[in-house]
Design an enzyme around this catalytic site. Sequence first.
Site: not given
Length: 336
Positions: A246-247, A249-251, A279
Amino acid sequence: MASTRFDVIGVGNAIVDVIATADDAFLGQHGIEKGAMTLIDEARAKAIYGAMGPGQEVSGGSAANTLAGVASLGGRGAYIGKVADDQLGEIFAHDLRAIGVDYSTAPLTGGPATARCLILVTPDAQRSMNTFLGASTLFSGEDVDAARIADAQITYLEGYLFDRDEAKAAFVAAAQIARKAGRKVALTLSDPFCVDRHRASFRELIAGHVDVVFANEVELKSLYQTDDFAAALAQIRAETRIAAITRSEKGAVIVSGEESVAVPADPVEKLVDTTGAGDLFAAGFLLGLARGADLETCGRLGVLAAAEVISHVGARPLVSLGELAARRGIVIPAAA
């Protein structure tokens, strides 16, 4: 896929969260590390609790939150984690069972109290977690429910639980049971400081026992001790079957063998509290994977669940994620 009783079974720290708002001055005054999870003893837990503002008590724990998300999506979940035979322990067990998650770990008697996490949310939606692990740390191989693990498509291991040798051994035992039954094993790295403490052990576990790794960008870089995201991604790609990174706001970026899938973040009208974002991403991704969905669908379920949970205070969904997915046209395959 062979039929199972559960889609996902989680193994982790059974914790009750106490969530309150605070400003940066409060964090500085009390020496609280912003945006991180810090382990504290019972005395410090009492001191912070006494100083913080009115709090909202909700059953938590990273893997337990994930299983709450699985249930909200319409999945079949189970959970293994240790609470004490006390009031908070009863609250934790009741809350999990009430949302449809199977939970039957025997409570601890005559030891430390049920774990609690004091979460301070600042105006920028960052959460600073102060965790007294209490009874949750006394999880051991005796608590590994072999029958339930063998009857779940995926066993999901929470990195936060890795602070005792007994828990490490229990993780390996759970992974071996799952693998022997032909099931998948997933691991979340949980927190950069958790990675710093257990880097070698995590890499050993990933290499020998794990099919799916969850991490955010910072945790992934910490695992491989590099500031180069592409280099870290190449390493995790080589060491596990599936990695979901996960990144914010970059998805998210998902890699599996030669395949790479980029999933954009779901739009959020107002960012309120990032507690539980990872989570819930894991919840959506794991349920999709357990049901045989492709990686893009798994990722879309993950970002949908994460977006819902960061739009309000608390680390568990407030609406049916299954209905939300249906309105978005995301099809969750039927259970095997």
